[in-house]
Design a protein around this motif. Structure first.
Motif, PDB file in Angstrom:
ATOM      1  N   GLY A   1      -1.032   1.770 -13.308  1.00 39.41           N
ATOM      2  CA  GLY A   1      -1.876   2.546 -12.411  1.00 39.41           C
ATOM      3  C   GLY A   1      -2.688   1.711 -11.435  1.00 39.41           C
ATOM      4  O   GLY A   1      -3.413   2.261 -10.614  1.00 39.41           O
ATOM      5  N   ALA A   2      -2.579   0.382 -11.507  1.00 37.45           N
ATOM      6  CA  ALA A   2      -3.306  -0.465 -10.561  1.00 37.45           C
ATOM      7  C   ALA A   2      -2.802  -0.189  -9.149  1.00 37.45           C
ATOM      8  O   ALA A   2      -1.604  -0.039  -8.919  1.00 37.45           O
ATOM      9  CB  ALA A   2      -3.136  -1.932 -10.917  1.00 37.45           C
ATOM     10  N   SER A   3      -3.700  -0.136  -8.200  1.00 43.31           N
ATOM     11  CA  SER A   3      -3.356   0.224  -6.823  1.00 43.31           C
ATOM     12  C   SER A   3      -2.791  -0.967  -6.059  1.00 43.31           C
ATOM     13  O   SER A   3      -2.892  -2.122  -6.498  1.00 43.31           O
ATOM     14  CB  SER A   3      -4.592   0.740  -6.100  1.00 43.31           C
ATOM     15  N   VAL A   4      -2.239  -0.671  -4.901  1.00 41.91           N
ATOM     16  CA  VAL A   4      -1.775  -1.733  -4.001  1.00 41.91           C
ATOM     17  C   VAL A   4      -2.964  -2.598  -3.606  1.00 41.91           C
ATOM     18  O   VAL A   4      -2.855  -3.829  -3.563  1.00 41.91           O
ATOM     19  CB  VAL A   4      -1.085  -1.132  -2.753  1.00 41.91           C
ATOM     20  N   ASP A   5      -4.097  -1.970  -3.345  1.00 39.81           N
ATOM     21  CA  ASP A   5      -5.297  -2.731  -2.983  1.00 39.81           C
ATOM     22  C   ASP A   5      -5.707  -3.689  -4.095  1.00 39.81           C
ATOM     23  O   ASP A   5      -6.146  -4.808  -3.828  1.00 39.81           O
ATOM     24  CB  ASP A   5      -6.464  -1.786  -2.660  1.00 39.81           C
ATOM     25  N   GLY A   6      -5.582  -3.266  -5.344  1.00 41.73           N
ATOM     26  CA  GLY A   6      -5.892  -4.148  -6.469  1.00 41.73           C
ATOM     27  C   GLY A   6      -4.963  -5.346  -6.512  1.00 41.73           C
ATOM     28  O   GLY A   6      -5.395  -6.473  -6.790  1.00 41.73           O
ATOM     29  N   HIS A   7      -3.689  -5.118  -6.232  1.00 43.57           N
ATOM     30  CA  HIS A   7      -2.725  -6.218  -6.194  1.00 43.57           C
ATOM     31  C   HIS A   7      -3.039  -7.174  -5.040  1.00 43.57           C
ATOM     32  O   HIS A   7      -2.994  -8.390  -5.202  1.00 43.57           O
ATOM     33  CB  HIS A   7      -1.298  -5.683  -6.069  1.00 43.57           C
TER      34      HIS A   7
ATOM     35  N   GLU B   1       7.237  -0.057 -13.924  1.00 40.49           N
ATOM     36  CA  GLU B   1       6.022  -0.169 -13.114  1.00 40.49           C
ATOM     37  C   GLU B   1       6.402  -0.911 -11.823  1.00 40.49           C
ATOM     38  O   GLU B   1       6.741  -2.081 -11.862  1.00 40.49           O
ATOM     39  CB  GLU B   1       4.955  -0.942 -13.890  1.00 40.49           C
TER      40      GLU B   1
ATOM     41  N   ARG C   1       7.294  -4.466  -4.264  1.00 37.23           N
ATOM     42  CA  ARG C   1       7.065  -3.038  -4.462  1.00 37.23           C
ATOM     43  C   ARG C   1       8.124  -2.369  -5.327  1.00 37.23           C
ATOM     44  O   ARG C   1       8.216  -1.152  -5.384  1.00 37.23           O
ATOM     45  CB  ARG C   1       6.951  -2.344  -3.110  1.00 37.23           C
TER      46      ARG C   1
END
Length: 186
Positions: free
Chosen positions: A146-152, A110, A129
């Motif tokens: 599956g968590a997005s960059v925005d979520g991070h 991941e 990344r």
């Protein structure tokens, strides 16, 4: 999930400078950039160590297509055999003598991680990344698959905030503190 991705239990055998491994004739696919906690600062990582990566592209333990790692790791073989794992020695639990003591492949696959310095005076959380491994001094936070960059990034902001830092200093255990005979912290 908060954890490390890689634990070698014999860092001297695996970690070095990029030039060291090139002089020894190791191809780039048998090395990987490795980060430590002291290199995680101010929203960025600046890894300066390269680790021997004894895994093939399928993340199976391998000395390389032409056994390029053998002459590099062989002098350390006895030390590598003496590493302990939860169920006994390295080879007792079904691992080869040359692979890392613990490599959490499912977390490495991941790519997105939030890395932080295990010991620091201020919060230092960084979005990574992928393509690097971090040792025990730089644990990672892995969000659900599956968590997005925005979520991070949404989590990264509060973690690096001064309010969160103040709260952590009030709540977390002070590692070096002592109390005198009157109960005062020194």
């Amino acid at each position: 999930v908060i954890s490390t991705i890689a634990i070698t239990r014999e860092d001297d055998a695996y970690f070095g400078w990029d030039q060291t491994w090139r002089r020894r004739g190791l191809p780039d696919e048998l090395t990987i950039v490795s980060g430590t906690g002291d290199r995680v600062r101010d929203w960025a990582t600046s890894p300066n160590v390269v680790a021997i990566f004894p895994y093939n592209p399928h993340l199976e333990a391998s000395l390389g297509a032409r056994s390029e790692l053998l002459p590099v790791l062989w002098p350390y073989k006895q030390h590598l055999l003496q590493r302990k794992e939860l169920g006994g020695y390295q080879v007792d639990v079904g691992k080869t003598w040359f692979e890392w003591n613990r490599f959490l492949k499912h977390r490495y696959i991941e790519p997105l991680s939030i890395v932080f310095a295990f010991v620091a005076t201020h919060n230092h959380f960084v979005l990574d990344r992928g393509g690097k491994v971090f040792n025990r001094s730089a644990p990672v936070i892995k969000l659900p698959s599956g968590a997005s960059v925005d979520g991070h990034l949404a989590l990264l902001g509060p973690l690096n905030s001064s309010v969160a830092c103040f709260w952590m200093q009030q709540v977390f255990h002070n590692k070096g503190s002592a109390v005198d005979e009157h109960g005062a912290r020194q």
